[in-house]
Motif scaffolding. Structure first.
Motif, short mmCIF file in Angstrom:
data_model
loop_
_atom_site.label_atom_id
_atom_site.label_comp_id
_atom_site.label_asym_id
_atom_site.label_seq_id
_atom_site.Cartn_x
_atom_site.Cartn_y
_atom_site.Cartn_z
N LYS A 2 0.85 -1.19 0.00
CA LYS A 2 0.00 0.00 0.00
C LYS A 2 0.88 1.24 0.00
CE LYS A 2 -4.03 2.11 1.09
NZ LYS A 2 -4.16 3.10 0.04
N HIS A 3 0.54 2.16 -0.87
CA HIS A 3 1.30 3.41 -0.91
C HIS A 3 0.33 4.57 -1.03
CE1 HIS A 3 0.61 2.75 -5.21
NE2 HIS A 3 0.61 4.06 -5.28
N ILE A 4 0.82 5.74 -0.67
CA ILE A 4 0.07 6.98 -0.89
C ILE A 4 1.00 7.97 -1.58
CG2 ILE A 4 -1.47 6.66 1.10
CD1 ILE A 4 0.20 8.90 2.48
N LEU A 13 11.83 17.46 4.07
CA LEU A 13 13.10 17.77 3.42
C LEU A 13 14.12 16.65 3.54
CD1 LEU A 13 14.91 19.77 1.91
CD2 LEU A 13 15.51 20.78 4.12
N ASP A 14 14.31 16.08 4.73
CA ASP A 14 15.35 15.06 4.91
C ASP A 14 15.10 13.85 4.02
OD1 ASP A 14 16.73 16.62 6.72
OD2 ASP A 14 15.88 15.65 8.48
N GLN A 15 13.87 13.33 4.04
CA GLN A 15 13.56 12.15 3.23
C GLN A 15 13.65 12.46 1.74
OE1 GLN A 15 10.58 9.14 4.51
NE2 GLN A 15 9.79 10.83 5.76
N ALA A 56 5.49 4.71 1.44
CA ALA A 56 5.17 3.32 1.77
C ALA A 56 5.56 3.11 3.23
CB ALA A 56 5.93 2.37 0.87
N ASP A 57 4.60 2.71 4.03
CA ASP A 57 4.82 2.51 5.47
C ASP A 57 5.44 3.74 6.12
OD1 ASP A 57 3.82 -0.12 5.32
OD2 ASP A 57 5.79 -0.89 4.73
N GLY A 58 4.95 4.92 5.74
CA GLY A 58 5.40 6.17 6.34
C GLY A 58 6.76 6.66 5.88
N LYS A 59 7.36 5.99 4.91
CA LYS A 59 8.69 6.37 4.43
C LYS A 59 8.59 6.78 2.96
CE LYS A 59 13.27 4.25 3.73
NZ LYS A 59 13.97 5.49 3.63
N ALA A 60 9.29 7.85 2.61
CA ALA A 60 9.33 8.29 1.21
C ALA A 60 10.20 7.33 0.41
CB ALA A 60 9.89 9.71 1.13
N VAL A 61 9.62 6.78 -0.67
CA VAL A 61 10.34 5.80 -1.48
C VAL A 61 10.43 6.24 -2.95
CG1 VAL A 61 9.80 3.89 0.07
CG2 VAL A 61 8.28 4.38 -1.86
N GLY A 62 9.84 7.38 -3.28
CA GLY A 62 9.91 7.90 -4.64
C GLY A 62 9.45 9.34 -4.65
N PHE A 63 9.83 10.07 -5.71
CA PHE A 63 9.40 11.46 -5.81
C PHE A 63 9.33 11.90 -7.26
CE2 PHE A 63 13.89 12.10 -6.37
CZ PHE A 63 14.02 13.28 -7.07
N VAL A 86 12.22 6.49 -8.25
CA VAL A 86 11.71 5.54 -7.27
C VAL A 86 12.90 4.72 -6.79
CG1 VAL A 86 10.23 3.52 -6.89
CG2 VAL A 86 9.40 5.45 -8.25
N HIS A 87 13.01 4.57 -5.48
CA HIS A 87 14.10 3.80 -4.89
C HIS A 87 14.11 2.40 -5.52
CE1 HIS A 87 16.48 1.58 -2.00
NE2 HIS A 87 16.92 2.75 -1.52
#
Length: 148
Positions: A2-4, A13-15, A56-63, A86-87
């Motif tokens: 699940k992703h948002i 900024l950090d992520q 995904a699970d509260g962590k940024a994995v793409g932008f 995307v990572h």
């Protein structure tokens, strides 16, 4: 998984900077997390770009990062889809498509006529992805750049 997709803010900024650094490394640039972070912070503070994050699970994995442009024939605002990443651990899950879809929605929300982008001829993933997402290859124009 699940992703948002969410609009990034200075709080992210950090992520965002971590992903941006990996993106730059993908394009054969030296790793420089702090310089990239300062660059992104300036974009946020001056409202010079809009960034959406795949979470995904509260962590940024793409932008995706969008810059405002103006189209001379359509006489409207358009967005430059400047950066999309995307990572590697999260590829193949539709996150790039979700980020592009959110960018298209941003065009609707901001009254823009559309998106434009360019990518390296050697970017096989992007050159396969973009036509699948409805982008048309523009073989009529040569893109040039000038650096001081």
């Amino acid at each position: 998984m699940k992703h948002i997709i969410k609009k990034a803010s200075l709080e992210d900024l950090d992520q965002t900077a971590e992903l941006f650094n990996l993106y730059r490394i993908f394009y054969r640039q030296e790793s420089d997390l702090e310089k990239g972070k300062a660059f992104l912070k300036e974009r946020f503070l001056n409202s010079e770009s809009d960034i959406f994050l795949a979470m995904a699970d509260g962590k940024a994995v793409g932008f995706v990062q969008l810059y405002k442009l103006f189209h001379y024939t359509k006489l409207q605002k358009q967005w430059l889809l400047s950066d999309l990443f995307v990572h590697p651990d999260f590829r193949g899950q539709g996150l790039s498509v979700a980020l592009i879809d959110r960018s298209k929605q941003w065009c609707e929300e901001t009254g823009a006529c559309g998106l434009m982008l360019e990518t390296e001829k050697t970017n096989d993933i992007g050159n396969s992805l973009y036509p699948r997402c409805g982008f048309e290859y523009d073989g009529l124009h040569n893109y040039y750049h000038w650096w001081k």
